[in-house]
Design a protein around this motif. Structure first.
Motif, mmCIF file in Angstrom:
data_model
loop_
_atom_site.group_PDB
_atom_site.id
_atom_site.type_symbol
_atom_site.label_atom_id
_atom_site.label_comp_id
_atom_site.label_asym_id
_atom_site.label_seq_id
_atom_site.Cartn_x
_atom_site.Cartn_y
_atom_site.Cartn_z
ATOM 1 N N LEU A 1 -27.076 -10.971 -17.292
ATOM 2 C CA LEU A 1 -25.809 -10.480 -17.911
ATOM 3 C C LEU A 1 -26.016 -10.469 -19.652
ATOM 4 O O LEU A 1 -25.759 -9.769 -20.469
ATOM 5 N N ALA A 2 -26.739 -11.909 -19.640
ATOM 6 C CA ALA A 2 -26.699 -12.145 -21.336
ATOM 7 C C ALA A 2 -27.607 -11.325 -21.963
ATOM 8 O O ALA A 2 -27.716 -10.654 -22.880
ATOM 9 N N GLY A 3 -28.773 -10.730 -21.307
ATOM 10 C CA GLY A 3 -29.891 -9.741 -21.524
ATOM 11 C C GLY A 3 -29.222 -8.348 -21.891
ATOM 12 O O GLY A 3 -29.400 -7.920 -22.820
ATOM 13 N N GLY A 4 -28.004 -7.981 -21.205
ATOM 14 C CA GLY A 4 -27.667 -6.740 -21.367
ATOM 15 C C GLY A 4 -26.389 -6.582 -22.617
ATOM 16 O O GLY A 4 -26.439 -5.748 -23.164
ATOM 17 N N LEU A 5 -25.846 -7.966 -22.648
ATOM 18 C CA LEU A 5 -24.754 -8.221 -23.683
ATOM 19 C C LEU A 5 -25.301 -8.269 -25.089
ATOM 20 O O LEU A 5 -24.744 -8.005 -26.021
ATOM 21 N N VAL A 6 -26.560 -9.010 -25.200
ATOM 22 C CA VAL A 6 -27.017 -9.198 -26.297
ATOM 23 C C VAL A 6 -27.135 -8.013 -27.389
ATOM 24 O O VAL A 6 -26.983 -8.028 -28.628
ATOM 25 N N GLY A 7 -27.566 -6.907 -27.046
ATOM 26 C CA GLY A 7 -27.493 -5.774 -27.825
ATOM 27 C C GLY A 7 -26.263 -5.043 -27.968
ATOM 28 O O GLY A 7 -25.965 -4.436 -29.274
ATOM 29 N N ARG A 8 -25.146 -5.489 -27.419
ATOM 30 C CA ARG A 8 -23.768 -5.058 -27.617
ATOM 31 C C ARG A 8 -22.948 -5.977 -28.638
ATOM 32 O O ARG A 8 -22.397 -5.542 -29.464
ATOM 33 N N LEU A 9 -23.276 -7.461 -28.296
ATOM 34 C CA LEU A 9 -22.258 -8.365 -29.056
ATOM 35 C C LEU A 9 -22.906 -8.908 -30.155
ATOM 36 O O LEU A 9 -22.303 -9.541 -30.906
ATOM 37 N N GLY A 10 -24.233 -9.027 -30.019
ATOM 38 C CA GLY A 10 -25.142 -9.516 -30.995
ATOM 39 C C GLY A 10 -25.416 -11.259 -30.602
ATOM 40 O O GLY A 10 -24.934 -11.780 -29.776
ATOM 41 N N ALA A 11 -26.241 -11.769 -31.222
ATOM 42 C CA ALA A 11 -26.990 -13.081 -30.574
ATOM 43 C C ALA A 11 -25.917 -14.012 -31.154
ATOM 44 O O ALA A 11 -25.621 -15.064 -30.408
ATOM 45 N N ARG A 12 -25.146 -13.927 -32.236
ATOM 46 C CA ARG A 12 -24.072 -15.136 -32.593
ATOM 47 C C ARG A 12 -23.112 -15.401 -31.573
ATOM 48 O O ARG A 12 -22.936 -16.441 -31.228
ATOM 49 N N SER A 13 -22.583 -14.087 -31.142
ATOM 50 C CA SER A 13 -21.453 -14.294 -30.301
ATOM 51 C C SER A 13 -21.845 -15.087 -28.822
ATOM 52 O O SER A 13 -21.368 -15.812 -28.344
ATOM 53 N N ALA B 1 -21.357 -29.341 -29.393
ATOM 54 C CA ALA B 1 -20.433 -28.782 -30.434
ATOM 55 C C ALA B 1 -21.034 -28.602 -31.529
ATOM 56 O O ALA B 1 -20.734 -27.697 -32.369
ATOM 57 N N LEU B 2 -22.073 -29.434 -31.872
ATOM 58 C CA LEU B 2 -23.037 -29.409 -33.145
ATOM 59 C C LEU B 2 -23.690 -27.905 -32.752
ATOM 60 O O LEU B 2 -24.108 -27.269 -33.894
ATOM 61 N N GLY B 3 -23.984 -27.738 -31.826
ATOM 62 C CA GLY B 3 -24.726 -26.456 -31.312
ATOM 63 C C GLY B 3 -23.784 -25.175 -31.507
ATOM 64 O O GLY B 3 -24.424 -24.086 -32.073
ATOM 65 N N LEU B 4 -22.609 -25.467 -31.048
ATOM 66 C CA LEU B 4 -21.612 -24.290 -31.423
ATOM 67 C C LEU B 4 -21.718 -24.126 -32.987
ATOM 68 O O LEU B 4 -21.588 -22.837 -33.537
ATOM 69 N N LEU B 5 -21.860 -25.106 -33.738
ATOM 70 C CA LEU B 5 -21.667 -24.656 -35.329
ATOM 71 C C LEU B 5 -22.970 -24.285 -35.685
ATOM 72 O O LEU B 5 -23.050 -23.245 -36.711
ATOM 73 N N ALA B 6 -24.215 -24.501 -35.068
ATOM 74 C CA ALA B 6 -25.313 -24.086 -35.414
ATOM 75 C C ALA B 6 -25.567 -22.702 -35.151
ATOM 76 O O ALA B 6 -26.036 -21.779 -35.732
ATOM 77 N N ALA B 7 -24.638 -22.059 -33.908
ATOM 78 C CA ALA B 7 -24.791 -20.589 -33.682
ATOM 79 C C ALA B 7 -24.158 -19.996 -34.600
ATOM 80 O O ALA B 7 -24.437 -18.620 -34.780
ATOM 81 N N ALA B 8 -23.286 -20.540 -35.359
ATOM 82 C CA ALA B 8 -22.581 -19.768 -36.608
ATOM 83 C C ALA B 8 -23.417 -19.137 -37.818
ATOM 84 O O ALA B 8 -23.227 -18.484 -38.402
ATOM 85 N N LEU B 9 -24.576 -19.829 -37.654
ATOM 86 C CA LEU B 9 -25.957 -19.698 -38.846
ATOM 87 C C LEU B 9 -26.180 -18.230 -38.620
ATOM 88 O O LEU B 9 -26.690 -17.640 -39.348
ATOM 89 N N ALA B 10 -26.349 -17.854 -37.174
ATOM 90 C CA ALA B 10 -26.956 -16.388 -36.922
ATOM 91 C C ALA B 10 -26.168 -15.409 -37.400
ATOM 92 O O ALA B 10 -24.789 -15.629 -37.576
ATOM 93 N N ARG B 11 -26.726 -14.358 -38.000
ATOM 94 C CA ARG B 11 -26.244 -13.176 -38.363
ATOM 95 C C ARG B 11 -25.441 -12.411 -37.367
ATOM 96 O O ARG B 11 -26.137 -12.359 -35.993
ATOM 97 N N PRO B 12 -24.250 -11.721 -37.343
ATOM 98 C CA PRO B 12 -23.576 -11.303 -36.339
ATOM 99 C C PRO B 12 -24.233 -9.741 -36.189
ATOM 100 O O PRO B 12 -23.723 -9.098 -35.207
ATOM 101 N N SER B 13 -25.271 -9.329 -36.601
ATOM 102 C CA SER B 13 -25.968 -8.073 -36.297
ATOM 103 C C SER B 13 -26.256 -8.041 -34.864
ATOM 104 O O SER B 13 -26.595 -9.023 -34.199
ATOM 105 N N ARG B 14 -26.321 -6.753 -34.444
ATOM 106 C CA ARG B 14 -26.755 -6.557 -32.950
ATOM 107 C C ARG B 14 -28.158 -5.884 -32.846
ATOM 108 O O ARG B 14 -28.499 -5.511 -33.683
#
Length: 522
Positions: free
Chosen positions: A339-351, A509-522
């Motif tokens: 499911l994540a593999g199909g969504l990563v192209g639509r929602l982007g890695a950061r989400s 929670a620190l991992g959640l903050l780290a995820a914000a570093l990723a660009r929102p591009s898809r």
């Protein structure tokens, strides 16, 4: 020939040329992906199965919690120390060759574990398995990344991870069933036919690949520095629980590890063909992926280790029943991966990274509802939430991490990525174990009845391991005193478990903050 035909011919010719350049035909790519899932399947069965077999191993060898942790930590130490170096080794000498050597060595380590006559031999066998996994765990990522164009890598990595993760679903059941019906030894012996099948399939299907730009050169100085540095760092982290974090040996190990890693960075900065290209860490998306990989596996290892002890030592579940409960995590994990593999192209890695780490944080908070002698429903709910969260995070980390680097450097990038994951697993057990043991020691010191001898108090501290020598204490005491000790132990375990879970929530929670570093591009 018409213009359209000429264009079609050029496109067809270009397609064939691309296939020749990759060395892989379109249909064969998917067979390669499936073949590369076999080593991951093998590793998943071992990782998940050992967790339900540990209490029985401790019972037979009369081993305490510390020795059982070393059955896990020894594996992790042997795995993490050479992981980055072995990732680049595959780029240089051949990824398929490195994978095959690793699988053979894993079979040997499994045989040693199955034949072990004590904890020493078992831990040695686990160390051999760890070195083997370091050899074969980076090659599948590199081979899949080089077999597929970037547009297909998200789906390819999702299916690769899903097939491999099926081992996480059957691992607890295999480990529990073999331990209950035969012996924990057969859990290790079952690796041998799977390893043999993996070797046959890889030889038949997977072509050799390497980084042709390095011309067979390997940065031996970098190899030695990063391996010794990681070994010192992990060794210090693991022994900090037993010897104390201010013990000279622990401080020396941590300082030596950190110093060697600093020297590694200095040496690599001046290399024309480095073991690790430091420009990797200038890629924002890749750095975010590494941080999420570390914090995600920190939480994952913490949950699996402490849940297993809780289910078998506090709730007295059999290994098979504990394996069934752990399927709440593994089943959700396996279902979420594609499911994540199909969504990563639509929602982007950061989400997806943020979603995964949010769910991991929530899972740790749910564990706070677990009581000393009940709360199985909370455990199942928390495991399910953690499985979904880890499924989103794990697959997105793999896809985003491998897309962030050129294909020629896939082994290097995969080695660093897997090292981050495994370091997170080691930190999870070491740091939360230290918190757990600290709360446990203070609680028992304050609450144990004064009439117990020093030897009895020492054995009570190991009661969570399930060893027969520790259980025997309660049978030797009067019924009221045994009941009092049982209540104290349960209460202390409850407090210590909650402390470990709160720490896990903070790290997630620190991992959640780290995820914000990723660009929102898809």
């Amino acid at each position: 020939m018409s213009l359209g035909a000429r264009r079609t011919g050029r496109r067809t010719l270009a397609g064939h040329e691309a296939e020749r350049r990759d060395g892989v035909g379109v249909a064969r790519r998917w067979w390669i992906m499936a073949a590369m899932a076999l080593p991951s399947f093998l590793l998943s069965i071992d990782f998940y199965g050992i967790s339900v077999a540990l209490p029985s191993i401790g019972n037979q060898f009369d081993a305490g919690t510390t020795a059982l942790q070393w059955a896990v930590n020894g594996f992790n130490l042997a795995l993490i120390a050479p992981l980055i170096a072995f990732g680049r080794l595959g780029d240089v000498v051949g990824r398929r060759r490195t994978l095959l050597v690793g699988v053979v060595l894993f079979g040997l380590g499994s045989a040693l574990c199955g034949l072990a006559d004590g904890m020493g031999m078992l831990i040695f066998g686990r160390c051999v398995q760890g070195v083997a996994v370091a050899l074969f765990s980076t090659s599948p990522l590199s081979i899949v990344a080089n077999a597929f164009p970037q547009a297909q890598q998200g789906l390819a990595f999702a299916l690769w991870a899903a097939i491999g993760a099926c081992g996480s679903a059957v691992g607890p059941l295999v480990g529990g069933a073999l331990t209950d019906l035969l012996s924990w030894r057969w859990f290790f012996f079952v690796n041998l036919p799977v390893a043999a099948l993996t070797i046959v399939v890889v030889l038949a299907i997977v072509p050799e690949s390497r980084d042709e730009t390095v011309a067979g050169r390997l940065d031996l100085a970098g190899f030695a520095l990063v391996t010794a540095g990681l070994a010192g760092l992990v060794f210090g982290l693991q022994f900090g629980d037993d010897w104390g974090w201010t013990a000279p040996a622990v401080l020396a190990s941590l300082a030596a590890g950190a110093g060697l890693l600093v020297a590694f960075v200095a040496v690599e900065a001046g290399r024309t063909a480095p073991l690790v290209d430091l420009r990797l860490f200038g890629r924002r998306d890749y750095v975010a992926v590494l941080a999420v990989a570390l914090t995600g596996n920190f939480g994952f290892s913490t949950i699996v280790f402490f849940t297993t002890i809780y289910l078998q030592s506090l709730l007295s579940l059999t290994p098979l029943r504990a394996g069934v409960v752990l399927m709440a995590f593994s089943a959700c994990f396996v279902v979420t991966l594609p499911l994540a593999g199909g969504l990563v192209g639509r929602l982007g890695a950061r989400s997806l990274l943020a979603t995964g780490m949010t769910l991991m944080t929530l899972a740790f908070l749910l564990f706070l509802g677990v009581g000393p002698s009940g709360g199985l429903g909370w455990v199942i709910l928390a495991l399910a939430v953690a499985g979904i969260g880890q499924g989103f995070a794990f697959n997105t980390v793999t896809t985003a991490g491998m897309k962030a680097v050129p294909g020629a450097e896939a082994g290097m990038a995969a080695g660093v990525l897997n090292a981050s994951r495994q370091l997170g697993s080691t930190l999870g057990i070491a740091v939360t174990g230290a918190v757990f043991q600290g709360i446990e020691s203070r609680g028992l010191l304050a609450a144990l009845p004064p009439q117990l001898s020093a030897e009895q108090q020492t054995l009570v501290r190991s009661l969570f391991s399930g060893a027969e020598s520790t259980k025997q204490i309660l049978h030797e005491l009067s019924a009221p005193l045994a009941a009092e000790i049982g209540a104290v132990v349960n209460g202390v375990f409850d407090a210590a478990l909650h402390g470990a879970m709160l720490l896990g929530a903070a790290v997630s929670a620190l991992g959640l903050l780290a995820a914000a570093l990723a660009r929102p591009s898809r």
